[in-house]
Write an enzyme that holds these catalytic residues in place. Sequence first.
Site, PDB file in Angstrom:
ATOM      1  CG  ASP A  11      -1.965  -1.076   1.208  1.00 58.32           C
ATOM      2  OD1 ASP A  11      -2.068  -1.782   0.187  1.00 58.32           O
ATOM      3  OD2 ASP A  11      -2.683  -1.222   2.209  1.00 58.32           O
ATOM      4  CG  ASP A 133     -12.855  -2.463  -1.075  1.00 56.69           C
ATOM      5  OD1 ASP A 133     -12.232  -3.537  -1.114  1.00 56.69           O
ATOM      6  OD2 ASP A 133     -12.500  -1.449  -1.693  1.00 56.69           O
TER       7      ASP A 133
END
Length: 243
Positions: A11, A133
């Site tokens: 990330d 998500d």
Amino acid sequence: MKQIELIPAIDIIEGKCVRLTKGDYSQKTVYRDSPADVAKEFEDMGFKRLHVVDLDGAKSKHIVNSNVLRDITSQTHLTVDFGGGIKTDDDICQAFEAGAAMVTVGSVAVTDPLLFEQWLKKYGADRMILGADVRHGRISINGWKESSDVALADFLEKYVAMGVTNVLCTEISKDGTLAGPAIDLYKTVMNSYPKLHLIASGGVSAISDIEALNEAGIPGVVFGKAIYEGRINLNELWHWHAE
């Protein structure tokens, strides 16, 4: 031979390798300054795939760290899927031009289904990963900052019918917590769509979590913090995976 695909995650915020907890930008840990160096280490460890998320892009609603993606793809042979901030044709072109083999798209699939369908037809289902998500059974968008009223079951039904074959499903309440993955959620998805290439994400804390996902028949798993914090012994992981 175990079948689950092992996919480490990087990330990115401000060009650095970080991890968040439950998607909260205020709960950020910076692990390394150079994501490309981390990617090279993953390749040296034997991994073939890499999941890269542009967290600045997710927040800004356009790709921010395409240069970091290019560094990773030019310095490794990893098959990289890239997500975060892909909202327009220009964004998706940037990602592919920077070397992504696949892109993960979630928000656009909620806010502009016709555009997502165009991309699916143009680039093919093998290059598109639907990002699902999930928070409380509903899809969250824009770097998990916004909740939608779209239920996961409806979301998947719509896009599997459209031809989607790859889904990355993250249970947000688990992500970055090292509290164990949402196995029941993934089992439910696989029971409905047994041919789906489902990639589980969020909560992996140990090899036992990966073993449990494998035993549940989940095709792939993304994990990050467990590696960065030394909770997974990679020698043991590869030994188990090769049994």
